[in-house]
Design a protein around this motif. Structure first.
Motif, PDB file in Angstrom:
ATOM      1  N   ILE A 169       5.566  10.845  -4.285  1.00 42.86           N
ATOM      2  CA  ILE A 169       5.805  12.291  -4.439  1.00 42.86           C
ATOM      3  C   ILE A 169       6.825  12.774  -3.418  1.00 42.86           C
ATOM      4  O   ILE A 169       7.745  13.543  -3.740  1.00 42.86           O
ATOM      5  CB  ILE A 169       4.480  13.071  -4.303  1.00 42.86           C
ATOM      6  N   LEU A 170       6.689  12.305  -2.174  1.00 48.59           N
ATOM      7  CA  LEU A 170       7.642  12.698  -1.128  1.00 48.59           C
ATOM      8  C   LEU A 170       9.045  12.197  -1.439  1.00 48.59           C
ATOM      9  O   LEU A 170      10.038  12.914  -1.223  1.00 48.59           O
ATOM     10  CB  LEU A 170       7.170  12.153   0.225  1.00 48.59           C
ATOM     11  N   LEU A 171       9.146  10.966  -1.951  1.00 46.52           N
ATOM     12  CA  LEU A 171      10.452  10.423  -2.315  1.00 46.52           C
ATOM     13  C   LEU A 171      11.089  11.220  -3.451  1.00 46.52           C
ATOM     14  O   LEU A 171      12.290  11.527  -3.422  1.00 46.52           O
ATOM     15  CB  LEU A 171      10.326   8.949  -2.709  1.00 46.52           C
ATOM     16  N   ILE A 172      10.279  11.554  -4.446  1.00 46.89           N
ATOM     17  CA  ILE A 172      10.796  12.325  -5.581  1.00 46.89           C
ATOM     18  C   ILE A 172      11.242  13.712  -5.128  1.00 46.89           C
ATOM     19  O   ILE A 172      12.307  14.209  -5.526  1.00 46.89           O
ATOM     20  CB  ILE A 172       9.716  12.436  -6.686  1.00 46.89           C
ATOM     21  N   LEU A 173      10.452  14.332  -4.259  1.00 46.14           N
ATOM     22  CA  LEU A 173      10.823  15.653  -3.740  1.00 46.14           C
ATOM     23  C   LEU A 173      12.124  15.585  -2.949  1.00 46.14           C
ATOM     24  O   LEU A 173      12.960  16.497  -3.023  1.00 46.14           O
ATOM     25  CB  LEU A 173       9.697  16.206  -2.861  1.00 46.14           C
ATOM     26  N   ALA A 174      12.299  14.501  -2.183  1.00 44.54           N
ATOM     27  CA  ALA A 174      13.528  14.335  -1.399  1.00 44.54           C
ATOM     28  C   ALA A 174      14.737  14.199  -2.314  1.00 44.54           C
ATOM     29  O   ALA A 174      15.793  14.798  -2.075  1.00 44.54           O
ATOM     30  CB  ALA A 174      13.406  13.124  -0.484  1.00 44.54           C
ATOM     31  N   LYS A 199       0.825  -1.209   0.000  1.00 40.88           N
ATOM     32  CA  LYS A 199       0.000   0.000   0.000  1.00 40.88           C
ATOM     33  C   LYS A 199       0.858   1.258   0.000  1.00 40.88           C
ATOM     34  O   LYS A 199       0.557   2.242  -0.679  1.00 40.88           O
ATOM     35  CB  LYS A 199      -0.920  -0.006   1.227  1.00 40.88           C
ATOM     36  N   LEU A 200       1.961   1.205   0.794  1.00 39.46           N
ATOM     37  CA  LEU A 200       2.841   2.371   0.845  1.00 39.46           C
ATOM     38  C   LEU A 200       3.519   2.627  -0.494  1.00 39.46           C
ATOM     39  O   LEU A 200       3.615   3.756  -0.968  1.00 39.46           O
ATOM     40  CB  LEU A 200       3.897   2.184   1.945  1.00 39.46           C
ATOM     41  N   LEU A 201       4.011   1.503  -1.114  1.00 42.27           N
ATOM     42  CA  LEU A 201       4.703   1.661  -2.384  1.00 42.27           C
ATOM     43  C   LEU A 201       3.758   2.079  -3.504  1.00 42.27           C
ATOM     44  O   LEU A 201       4.188   2.677  -4.490  1.00 42.27           O
ATOM     45  CB  LEU A 201       5.403   0.348  -2.755  1.00 42.27           C
ATOM     46  N   TRP A 221      13.816  21.907   4.393  1.00 41.64           N
ATOM     47  CA  TRP A 221      13.501  21.718   2.984  1.00 41.64           C
ATOM     48  C   TRP A 221      14.154  22.831   2.185  1.00 41.64           C
ATOM     49  O   TRP A 221      13.692  23.963   2.180  1.00 41.64           O
ATOM     50  CB  TRP A 221      11.984  21.707   2.782  1.00 41.64           C
ATOM     51  N   TYR A 222      15.238  22.508   1.477  1.00 40.77           N
ATOM     52  CA  TYR A 222      16.011  23.508   0.745  1.00 40.77           C
ATOM     53  C   TYR A 222      15.187  24.172  -0.352  1.00 40.77           C
ATOM     54  O   TYR A 222      15.229  25.387  -0.526  1.00 40.77           O
ATOM     55  CB  TYR A 222      17.262  22.851   0.134  1.00 40.77           C
ATOM     56  N   PHE A 223      14.436  23.359  -1.120  1.00 40.04           N
ATOM     57  CA  PHE A 223      13.676  23.931  -2.230  1.00 40.04           C
ATOM     58  C   PHE A 223      12.650  24.950  -1.750  1.00 40.04           C
ATOM     59  O   PHE A 223      12.383  25.936  -2.438  1.00 40.04           O
ATOM     60  CB  PHE A 223      12.973  22.819  -3.024  1.00 40.04           C
ATOM     61  N   TYR A 224      12.085  24.723  -0.574  1.00 39.19           N
ATOM     62  CA  TYR A 224      11.122  25.679  -0.029  1.00 39.19           C
ATOM     63  C   TYR A 224      11.780  27.050   0.161  1.00 39.19           C
ATOM     64  O   TYR A 224      11.150  28.082  -0.015  1.00 39.19           O
ATOM     65  CB  TYR A 224      10.569  25.166   1.301  1.00 39.19           C
TER      66      TYR A 224
END
Length: 387
Positions: free
Chosen positions: A24-29, A15-17, A211-214
């Motif tokens: 989205i969180l993984l890609i943002l990281a 379910k998590l995968l 969060w650097y991008f923020y």
């Protein structure tokens, strides 16, 4: 029981995968790590579109503050020490490429100085080259104070100054120079704890700390907007559209004086004339604050009066020259800083590339003389070999 637990664990993992939010969180990281490590905007060649924090002129500041390296010697100054360090490193080791402006200004190393000091001290000496283009005494203070705040307190500091660092008429007012603009919005956990912050500001600071991008999203939005504007040949905003219309309605100026400041004499003229006594007084106050900061931080400080060519010196008002020499020497004596005057006959006009910056030969004289003086002070070991 074990079967049910394994089934539940497998079901949860699946379910998590399969969760869009998790991906989205993984890609943002991953994107965030890439932006922190690479800082892609600093490699853009069109300088009009580079945000200040990643501009080659000051991009080394946030990189240094975010690094975890332990610094033994901190070098502060303008393009004078920046060129002196980089020119001789290029001669000895082949890099940086000093003819490439962005590579020169982003260079944080001091390889020759670092290797020689390490050899003489018989232990690793880490040098942070934080010399910045057009850096004034006030900029040196703000850079060092934020470095100490970020936990980057050095054992020793080398401050390379010249009269230009106190009286340059061509730079922005204090508080509006690039180092000030980069650092005045610097986000740190210490600032988050200030009681005067509004809840919204505190929340933004906390998010940007992790969060650097923020923190830099506005910079990227600006760059993308500007490039799209250039590609589509459209104004980036209603403001610039109206400005363009207004400019087109005005008669165009002649460009016959476009090369007015092409020569060195013209550059010296705009730096020193008319003599700016008011700016000099304020910069000298910041120089005093800088030396006081060294004293309170218990860091050893060496102030070097940088060599300049004779034609360059002729443009400085005699009263300002006297005040600069007397003021810097007096403050060094008050705060226990070592003062070295390198602006003497040991350097000739042939040692300069443009009357103000040392070439590779002058840079070699400067660094070897600097190291020799540090040896004489008894801080280092026996004299070692050159490059």
């Amino acid at each position: 029981m074990n079967f049910r637990w394994l089934s539940l664990k497998k079901w949860t993992t699946v379910k998590l995968l399969s969760s869009t939010v998790v991906w989205i969180l993984l890609i943002l990281a991953v994107v965030d790590v890439f932006l922190v490590r690479v800082r892609p905007l600093q490699y853009v060649t069109d300088l009009r579109f580079i945000p200040l924090a990643q501009h080659p002129m000051v991009s080394k500041i946030p990189v240094f503050l975010e690094s975890r390296d332990r610094t033994n010697l901190f070098v502060l100054g303008s393009s004078q020490p920046m060129c002196a360090i980089a020119e001789y490193d290029e001669k000895c080791y082949g890099e940086p490429h000093c003819k490439v402006g962005f590579e020169l200004s982003r260079y944080m190393g001091a390889r020759y100085l670092e290797e020689q000091l390490s050899q003489k001290a018989r232990h690793r000496v880490k040098v942070a080259n934080m010399s910045i283009v057009a850096c004034m005494a006030s900029d040196m203070f703000i850079i060092l104070s934020h470095s100490i705040l970020a936990g980057k307190k050095p054992d020793s500091v080398l401050v390379c100054v010249a009269s230009r660092d106190f009286v340059d008429n061509h730079v922005q007012p204090i508080g509006l120079t690039p180092p000030f603009e980069v650092l005045q919005d610097w986000k740190s956990l210490n600032e988050v704890l200030r009681p005067s912050l509004k809840p919204s500001e505190r929340r933004a600071l906390i998010i940007s700390s992790f969060w650097y991008f923020y923190r830099v999203k506005i910079d990227y939005r600006t760059v993308i907007t500007q490039y799209c504007s250039k590609l589509l040949r459209r104004p980036s905003s209603l403001y610039y559209a109206s400005r363009s219309a207004l400019d087109n309605s005005q008669p165009k100026q002649s460009s016959k004086n476009s090369s007015k400041f092409a020569g060195s004499d013209a550059v010296f003229e705009r730096i020193y004339r008319p003599p700016n006594f008011q700016r000099f007084a304020v910069e000298m106050e910041f120089f005093q604050k800088l030396l006081s900061l060294f004293s309170s931080a218990k860091s050893r400080c060496t102030v070097v009066n940088m060599p300049v060519s004779l034609p360059y010196q002729a443009f400085l008002d005699a009263r300002l020259r006297h005040s600069y020499m007397a003021g810097t020497k007096r403050l060094c004596a008050v705060y226990g800083a070592k003062y070295l005057d390198f602006n003497d006959r040991e350097f000739s006009n042939q040692d300069f590339s443009d009357g103000f910056h040392l070439n590779a030969f002058g840079a070699e004289k400067f660094q070897k003389r600097l190291i020799l003086n540090m040896v004489k002070r008894g801080e280092l070991g026996a004299e070692g070999a050159g490059c």
